[in-house]
Design a protein around this motif. Sequence first.
Motif, PDB file in Angstrom:
ATOM      1  N   ALA A 196       0.825  -1.214   0.000  1.00 52.80           N
ATOM      2  CA  ALA A 196       0.000   0.000   0.000  1.00 52.80           C
ATOM      3  C   ALA A 196       0.859   1.264   0.000  1.00 52.80           C
ATOM      4  N   GLU A 197       1.979   1.253   0.730  1.00 55.53           N
ATOM      5  CA  GLU A 197       2.827   2.449   0.773  1.00 55.53           C
ATOM      6  C   GLU A 197       3.402   2.763  -0.610  1.00 55.53           C
ATOM      7  N   PHE A 198       3.824   1.727  -1.337  1.00 57.10           N
ATOM      8  CA  PHE A 198       4.337   1.929  -2.690  1.00 57.10           C
ATOM      9  C   PHE A 198       3.240   2.490  -3.596  1.00 57.10           C
ATOM     10  N   MET A 199       2.035   1.943  -3.464  1.00 51.80           N
ATOM     11  CA  MET A 199       0.911   2.435  -4.274  1.00 51.80           C
ATOM     12  C   MET A 199       0.624   3.900  -3.961  1.00 51.80           C
ATOM     13  N   ILE A 200       0.660   4.266  -2.696  1.00 55.19           N
ATOM     14  CA  ILE A 200       0.437   5.661  -2.301  1.00 55.19           C
ATOM     15  C   ILE A 200       1.510   6.549  -2.923  1.00 55.19           C
ATOM     16  N   ASP A 201       2.774   6.088  -2.875  1.00 59.22           N
ATOM     17  CA  ASP A 201       3.864   6.861  -3.479  1.00 59.22           C
ATOM     18  C   ASP A 201       3.632   7.074  -4.977  1.00 59.22           C
ATOM     19  N   MET A 202       3.206   6.022  -5.666  1.00 64.52           N
ATOM     20  CA  MET A 202       2.969   6.132  -7.113  1.00 64.52           C
ATOM     21  C   MET A 202       1.804   7.090  -7.399  1.00 64.52           C
ATOM     22  N   ILE A 203       0.770   7.025  -6.588  1.00 64.19           N
ATOM     23  CA  ILE A 203      -0.373   7.937  -6.759  1.00 64.19           C
ATOM     24  C   ILE A 203       0.084   9.373  -6.526  1.00 64.19           C
ATOM     25  N   ASP A 204       0.888   9.581  -5.471  1.00 59.18           N
ATOM     26  CA  ASP A 204       1.407  10.931  -5.202  1.00 59.18           C
ATOM     27  C   ASP A 204       2.229  11.455  -6.376  1.00 59.18           C
ATOM     28  N   ILE A 205       3.082  10.613  -6.927  1.00 59.73           N
ATOM     29  CA  ILE A 205       3.908  11.023  -8.073  1.00 59.73           C
ATOM     30  C   ILE A 205       3.018  11.412  -9.245  1.00 59.73           C
ATOM     31  N   PHE A 206       1.987  10.610  -9.510  1.00 62.17           N
ATOM     32  CA  PHE A 206       1.064  10.916 -10.610  1.00 62.17           C
ATOM     33  C   PHE A 206       0.397  12.271 -10.377  1.00 62.17           C
ATOM     34  N   ILE A 207      -0.110  12.487  -9.159  1.00 61.25           N
ATOM     35  CA  ILE A 207      -0.833  13.725  -8.850  1.00 61.25           C
ATOM     36  C   ILE A 207       0.098  14.945  -8.895  1.00 61.25           C
ATOM     37  N   GLU A 208       1.354  14.762  -8.505  1.00 59.98           N
ATOM     38  CA  GLU A 208       2.306  15.881  -8.503  1.00 59.98           C
ATOM     39  C   GLU A 208       2.878  16.168  -9.896  1.00 59.98           C
ATOM     40  N   GLN A 209       3.265  15.120 -10.621  1.00 62.39           N
ATOM     41  CA  GLN A 209       3.991  15.325 -11.872  1.00 62.39           C
ATOM     42  C   GLN A 209       3.097  15.556 -13.081  1.00 62.39           C
ATOM     43  N   THR A 210       1.968  14.895 -13.120  1.00 56.24           N
ATOM     44  CA  THR A 210       1.150  14.960 -14.331  1.00 56.24           C
ATOM     45  C   THR A 210       0.699  16.374 -14.678  1.00 56.24           C
ATOM     46  N   PRO A 211       0.268  17.209 -13.714  1.00 60.66           N
ATOM     47  CA  PRO A 211      -0.089  18.583 -14.095  1.00 60.66           C
ATOM     48  C   PRO A 211       1.092  19.352 -14.710  1.00 60.66           C
ATOM     49  N   GLU A 212       2.296  19.111 -14.206  1.00 57.28           N
ATOM     50  CA  GLU A 212       3.476  19.762 -14.784  1.00 57.28           C
ATOM     51  C   GLU A 212       3.691  19.285 -16.214  1.00 57.28           C
ATOM     52  N   TYR A 213       3.562  17.976 -16.415  1.00 55.58           N
ATOM     53  CA  TYR A 213       3.730  17.420 -17.757  1.00 55.58           C
ATOM     54  C   TYR A 213       2.655  17.945 -18.715  1.00 55.58           C
ATOM     55  N   THR A 214       1.412  18.034 -18.230  1.00 61.62           N
ATOM     56  CA  THR A 214       0.358  18.516 -19.127  1.00 61.62           C
ATOM     57  C   THR A 214       0.609  19.968 -19.518  1.00 61.62           C
ATOM     58  N   ASP A 215       1.078  20.770 -18.570  1.00 66.84           N
ATOM     59  CA  ASP A 215       1.420  22.160 -18.905  1.00 66.84           C
ATOM     60  C   ASP A 215       2.535  22.220 -19.948  1.00 66.84           C
ATOM     61  N   GLN A 216       3.537  21.344 -19.803  1.00 68.92           N
ATOM     62  CA  GLN A 216       4.641  21.310 -20.767  1.00 68.92           C
ATOM     63  C   GLN A 216       4.138  20.933 -22.161  1.00 68.92           C
ATOM     64  N   ILE A 217       3.230  19.962 -22.223  1.00 71.35           N
ATOM     65  CA  ILE A 217       2.700  19.547 -23.530  1.00 71.35           C
ATOM     66  C   ILE A 217       1.866  20.663 -24.146  1.00 71.35           C
ATOM     67  N   ILE A 218       1.034  21.309 -23.349  1.00 72.63           N
ATOM     68  CA  ILE A 218       0.205  22.408 -23.876  1.00 72.63           C
ATOM     69  C   ILE A 218       1.096  23.502 -24.463  1.00 72.63           C
ATOM     70  N   THR A 219       2.136  23.870 -23.728  1.00 72.45           N
ATOM     71  CA  THR A 219       3.078  24.891 -24.209  1.00 72.45           C
ATOM     72  C   THR A 219       3.779  24.426 -25.483  1.00 72.45           C
ATOM     73  N   ALA A 220       4.201  23.174 -25.498  1.00 71.62           N
ATOM     74  CA  ALA A 220       4.909  22.636 -26.654  1.00 71.62           C
ATOM     75  C   ALA A 220       4.003  22.543 -27.882  1.00 71.62           C
ATOM     76  N   ILE A 221       2.749  22.157 -27.687  1.00 66.72           N
ATOM     77  CA  ILE A 221       1.809  22.101 -28.817  1.00 66.72           C
ATOM     78  C   ILE A 221       1.625  23.503 -29.387  1.00 66.72           C
ATOM     79  N   ALA A 222       1.445  24.490 -28.513  1.00 65.90           N
ATOM     80  CA  ALA A 222       1.256  25.873 -28.973  1.00 65.90           C
ATOM     81  C   ALA A 222       2.470  26.365 -29.753  1.00 65.90           C
TER      82      ALA A 222
END
Length: 126
Positions: free
Chosen positions: A25-51
């Motif tokens: 469960a701790e590993f799963m929580i860590d992976m969920i945290d990484i997804f929640i923290e990193q994905t918005p940054e990645y989506t912003d990078q893609i939006i900027t790159a597409i533009a």
Amino acid sequence: MPQDLDPNNLQIDLTYLNEIAGGDAEFMIDMIDIFIEQTPEYTDQIITAIAAKDWKTVGDVAHKIKPTLAFMGVNHAKEQMASIESRARTESDLDTIAEDFAEVKAVCELLYGGLEKVKADLQGSL
């Protein structure tokens, strides 16, 4: 519309993540945290790159997001991200990348809230 891209019917299937984590469960929580923290940054990078029509960056960042979508059990979104990555790298069918990415981004935004609930349940099981 595939189920995992339908905001009214979003299902979070963490079977794959649970298998990788070996039920930790701790590993799963860590992976969920990484997804929640990193994905918005990645989506912003893609939006900027597409533009900016910076297709190399679109492909590189799409490549980073793809496995996390698999971990979170949204396989159609993962496949769509793989298609975006491929099209960006080959610079083909570029006119549909922004629209396709908007769908994946919407799924990610829905995932955040659902994953917070899953995380709370996992924390309660520790």
